[in-house]
Write an enzyme that holds these catalytic residues in place. Structure first.
Site, PDB file in Angstrom:
ATOM      1  N   HIS A 155       0.873  -1.184   0.000  1.00  0.00           N
ATOM      2  CA  HIS A 155       0.000   0.000   0.000  1.00  0.00           C
ATOM      3  C   HIS A 155       0.908   1.231   0.000  1.00  0.00           C
ATOM      4  O   HIS A 155       1.996   1.203   0.586  1.00  0.00           O
ATOM      5  CB  HIS A 155      -0.843   0.114   1.264  1.00  0.00           C
ATOM      6  CG  HIS A 155      -1.705  -1.058   1.612  1.00  0.00           C
ATOM      7  ND1 HIS A 155      -1.224  -2.174   2.233  1.00  0.00           N
ATOM      8  CD2 HIS A 155      -3.043  -1.250   1.481  1.00  0.00           C
ATOM      9  CE1 HIS A 155      -2.224  -3.027   2.458  1.00  0.00           C
ATOM     10  NE2 HIS A 155      -3.340  -2.499   2.008  1.00  0.00           N
ATOM     11  N   ASP A 204       2.318   1.921   3.370  1.00  0.00           N
ATOM     12  CA  ASP A 204       3.307   1.000   3.941  1.00  0.00           C
ATOM     13  C   ASP A 204       4.703   1.472   3.577  1.00  0.00           C
ATOM     14  O   ASP A 204       5.670   1.179   4.261  1.00  0.00           O
ATOM     15  CB  ASP A 204       3.240  -0.422   3.334  1.00  0.00           C
ATOM     16  CG  ASP A 204       1.861  -1.015   3.330  1.00  0.00           C
ATOM     17  OD1 ASP A 204       1.067  -0.657   4.205  1.00  0.00           O
ATOM     18  OD2 ASP A 204       1.593  -1.843   2.427  1.00  0.00           O
ATOM     19  N   GLU A 210     -10.870  -7.337  -3.915  1.00  0.00           N
ATOM     20  CA  GLU A 210     -10.599  -8.368  -2.904  1.00  0.00           C
ATOM     21  C   GLU A 210     -11.788  -8.490  -1.955  1.00  0.00           C
ATOM     22  O   GLU A 210     -12.036  -7.616  -1.135  1.00  0.00           O
ATOM     23  CB  GLU A 210      -9.337  -7.993  -2.124  1.00  0.00           C
ATOM     24  CG  GLU A 210      -8.960  -9.022  -1.078  1.00  0.00           C
ATOM     25  CD  GLU A 210      -7.651  -8.687  -0.367  1.00  0.00           C
ATOM     26  OE1 GLU A 210      -6.723  -8.176  -1.027  1.00  0.00           O
ATOM     27  OE2 GLU A 210      -7.561  -8.927   0.845  1.00  0.00           O
ATOM     28  N   GLU A 218      -8.935 -14.131  -0.745  1.00  0.00           N
ATOM     29  CA  GLU A 218      -8.108 -14.383   0.452  1.00  0.00           C
ATOM     30  C   GLU A 218      -8.742 -15.473   1.312  1.00  0.00           C
ATOM     31  O   GLU A 218      -9.933 -15.431   1.626  1.00  0.00           O
ATOM     32  CB  GLU A 218      -7.949 -13.084   1.243  1.00  0.00           C
ATOM     33  CG  GLU A 218      -7.096 -13.247   2.481  1.00  0.00           C
ATOM     34  CD  GLU A 218      -6.637 -11.919   3.064  1.00  0.00           C
ATOM     35  OE1 GLU A 218      -6.320 -10.990   2.285  1.00  0.00           O
ATOM     36  OE2 GLU A 218      -6.605 -11.799   4.299  1.00  0.00           O
ATOM     37  N   ASP A 241      -4.653 -14.046  -2.063  1.00  0.00           N
ATOM     38  CA  ASP A 241      -3.975 -13.621  -0.839  1.00  0.00           C
ATOM     39  C   ASP A 241      -3.962 -14.835   0.070  1.00  0.00           C
ATOM     40  O   ASP A 241      -4.992 -15.236   0.629  1.00  0.00           O
ATOM     41  CB  ASP A 241      -4.710 -12.449  -0.168  1.00  0.00           C
ATOM     42  CG  ASP A 241      -4.167 -11.103  -0.621  1.00  0.00           C
ATOM     43  OD1 ASP A 241      -3.332 -11.073  -1.547  1.00  0.00           O
ATOM     44  OD2 ASP A 241      -4.571 -10.076  -0.038  1.00  0.00           O
ATOM     45  N   ASP A 279      -9.982 -12.133  11.363  1.00  0.00           N
ATOM     46  CA  ASP A 279      -8.996 -12.267  10.293  1.00  0.00           C
ATOM     47  C   ASP A 279      -7.617 -12.420  10.938  1.00  0.00           C
ATOM     48  O   ASP A 279      -6.895 -11.449  11.105  1.00  0.00           O
ATOM     49  CB  ASP A 279      -9.075 -10.990   9.434  1.00  0.00           C
ATOM     50  CG  ASP A 279      -8.480 -11.154   8.052  1.00  0.00           C
ATOM     51  OD1 ASP A 279      -8.233 -12.297   7.639  1.00  0.00           O
ATOM     52  OD2 ASP A 279      -8.284 -10.131   7.379  1.00  0.00           O
ATOM     53  N   ASP A 320      -5.011 -13.979   9.819  1.00  0.00           N
ATOM     54  CA  ASP A 320      -3.918 -13.844   8.841  1.00  0.00           C
ATOM     55  C   ASP A 320      -2.700 -14.687   9.187  1.00  0.00           C
ATOM     56  O   ASP A 320      -1.579 -14.194   9.188  1.00  0.00           O
ATOM     57  CB  ASP A 320      -3.485 -12.371   8.718  1.00  0.00           C
ATOM     58  CG  ASP A 320      -4.496 -11.522   7.964  1.00  0.00           C
ATOM     59  OD1 ASP A 320      -5.372 -12.086   7.290  1.00  0.00           O
ATOM     60  OD2 ASP A 320      -4.398 -10.282   8.049  1.00  0.00           O
ATOM     61  N   ASP A 326      -0.505 -12.743   2.336  1.00  0.00           N
ATOM     62  CA  ASP A 326      -1.117 -11.704   3.172  1.00  0.00           C
ATOM     63  C   ASP A 326      -1.270 -12.311   4.569  1.00  0.00           C
ATOM     64  O   ASP A 326      -2.363 -12.643   5.013  1.00  0.00           O
ATOM     65  CB  ASP A 326      -2.468 -11.285   2.582  1.00  0.00           C
ATOM     66  CG  ASP A 326      -2.955  -9.988   3.204  1.00  0.00           C
ATOM     67  OD1 ASP A 326      -2.335  -9.528   4.174  1.00  0.00           O
ATOM     68  OD2 ASP A 326      -3.966  -9.440   2.726  1.00  0.00           O
TER      69      ASP A 326
HETATM   70  C1  XLS Z   1      -7.264  -6.864   4.783  1.00  0.00           C
HETATM   71  C2  XLS Z   1      -6.837  -7.110   3.410  1.00  0.00           C
HETATM   72  C3  XLS Z   1      -5.711  -6.208   2.941  1.00  0.00           C
HETATM   73  C4  XLS Z   1      -5.621  -6.226   1.431  1.00  0.00           C
HETATM   74  C5  XLS Z   1      -4.853  -5.100   0.858  1.00  0.00           C
HETATM   75  O1  XLS Z   1      -7.950  -7.663   5.404  1.00  0.00           O
HETATM   76  O2  XLS Z   1      -6.477  -8.446   3.281  1.00  0.00           O
HETATM   77  O3  XLS Z   1      -4.510  -6.576   3.535  1.00  0.00           O
HETATM   78  O4  XLS Z   1      -5.083  -7.420   0.974  1.00  0.00           O
HETATM   79  O5  XLS Z   1      -5.427  -3.878   1.133  1.00  0.00           O
HETATM   80 NI    NI Z   2      -5.591  -9.297   1.606  1.00  0.00          NI
HETATM   81 NI    NI Z   3      -7.142  -9.884   5.119  1.00  0.00          NI
END
Ligand code: XLS
Ligand code: NI
Ligand code: NI
Length: 433
Positions: free
Chosen positions: A99, A102, A230, A265, A293, A304, A306, A335
């Protein structure tokens, strides 16, 4: 001075290796189904997690040991780029995603933020040229700054929409400059907390307009990368508009945005009450499968999380469906973030190696299942009643309710059903895993 002096370049050592800093399955040049592994996957590092994740959570502050971090300045951002490229080189990760925020500190104005970003992009470009590492996709952070409290493209505040447009304009230019393969729109705060204060129709119309403006601007500057949406059903808002693959595809069609594809994702799929394979299948047969992702949630936690994917069944299912639809325009972007308890730099290596190896294994297992044709054969057989006789006639458009009623009045009842054999198939898959 290297940031990871004790970590060598991660090599493929084969399944017998006991070295946790080596690949046992990911062998970039190995050809599977006519394509090198590196091209099946296009593995990518998520800059926000790997290099901006601090390990803070609502109950505690940062835990990550990152000796190279010296505060949120442009100089440090440039130094961080060198650290990130050292990491990717050692990992054999050939792509990254980021992003705008980032990569460079946000300034007091849009102009200042753009200027900061430009300085860091220079370093990115040099590092890309030096290493051959490429940008998988770029995106703009339209959710962290308090100006986006009510959303960005769907905000009730028209100025928030305008500011977001300015940010995306800049990131499209940057993504083009860096030769990015694509550009992602994740909804951020495009959703609602409460319908009492929300004009849903107006918000969705604005989102449609925003995305059309992005398409127009991309055309204008000659950015030909793939646009992705996404899906995610909730978090941060109670209801995110881009809730799942089916909802996104409906939105894209309704607003005439058919050139988009989806960036799916894993943990977002499970938040939506689906599996990632369901999402890949849905997007795949509708012609919207784009990129992944990669991560995983936790069975016992409803948010989430991750986490890095290490479950071979999960990666096998992903690869079965990805292969079925001919691969990805994008790639496999991790991700995912290391747990806040995994705070040493070397944990970043273990995490990515584990994820890449899990996908490589999933690919090989999926390819073996496909080579034997076991699932295909079973599924084809299961629908055999549609290949001839009444089934084929229905598919060919030769019937109406009247003729079908006539058919059954004559026949009396249906040909007996056969078993779905779920347990047999689950057992069969275990022979390949
Ligand atoms: C958040 C999203 C984010 C996107 C990019 O949950 O996964 O990380 O992949 O903005
Ligand atoms: Ni993502
Ligand atoms: Ni996410």
């Amino acid at each position: 001075m290297p940031a990871f002096p004790d970590v060598p370049k991660i090599a493929f050592e084969g399944p017998k290796s006991k070295n946790p800093l080596a690949f046992r399955y990911y062998n970039p040049d190995e050809v599977v189904e006519g394509k090198a592994m590196r091209d099946h996957f296009r593995f990518s590092v998520a800059y926000w997690h790997a290099f901006r994740g601090t390990g803070s959570d609502p109950f505690g502050s940062a835990t990550m040991l990152r000796p190279w971090e010296r505060g949120d300045t442009v100089d440090n951002a440039i130094n961080r780029v060198h650290v990130a490229f050292e990491f990717m080189e050692k990992m054999g990760l050939e792509f990254y995603c980021f992003h705008d925020r980032d990569m460079a500190p946000e300034g007091k104005t849009l102009a200042e933020s753009n200027k900061n970003l430009d300085e860091v992009v220079k370093a990115l470009k040099e590092e890309q040229q030096r290493t051959g590492i490429k940008l998988l996709w770029g995106t703009a952070n339209l959710f962290s700054n308090p100006r986006y409290v009510h959303g960005a493209a769907t905000s009730c505040n028209a100025d928030a929409f305008a500011f977001a447009a300015g940010q995306v304009k800049k990131m499209l230019e940057v993504t083009k400059e860096l030769g990015g393969r694509g550009y992602v729109f994740w909804g951020g705060r495009e959703g609602y907390q409460n319908l009492y204060n929300t004009d849903m129709k107006r918000e969705l119309d604005h989102l449609g307009r925003f995305l059309h403006m992005a398409v127009d601007y991309a055309k204008k500057i000659g950015f030909s990368g793939q646009f992705f949406i996404e899906p995610k059903p909730k978090e941060p808002t109670k209801h995110q508009y881009d809730s799942d693959a089916a909802a996104c595809i409906n939105f894209l069609r309704a607003y005439g945005l058919n050139t988009f594809k989806l960036n799916l994702e894993t943990n977002h799929a499970t938040l939506a009450g689906h599996t990632i394979q369901h999402e890949i299948e849905y997007a795949g047969h509708q012609g919207f499968l784009g990129s992944i992702d990669a991560n995983t949630g936790d069975l016992l936690l409803g948010w989430d999380t991750d986490q890095f994917p290490t479950d071979i069944y999960l990666t096998t299912q992903c690869m079965l469906s990805i292969l079925k639809y001919g691969g990805l325009a994008g790639g496999i972007n991790f991700d995912a973030k290391v747990r806040r308890e995994s705070f040493e730099p070397v944990d970043l290596f273990y995490a990515h190696i584990g994820g890449m190896d899990a996908f490589a294994r999933g690919l090989k297992i999926a390819a073996a299942i496909r080579a034997d044709g076991v699932l295909d054969k079973f599924v084809r057989g299961r629908y055999a009643s549609w290949d001839s006789g009444i089934g084929k006639e229905i598919d060919d458009g030769k019937h109406t309710f009247e003729t079908l009623s006539e058919h059954m009045l004559k026949k009396g009842d249906v040909t007996p059903n056969t078993s779905g054999r779920q347990e047999y198939l689950e057992h069969l898959i275990n022979m390949y895993v």
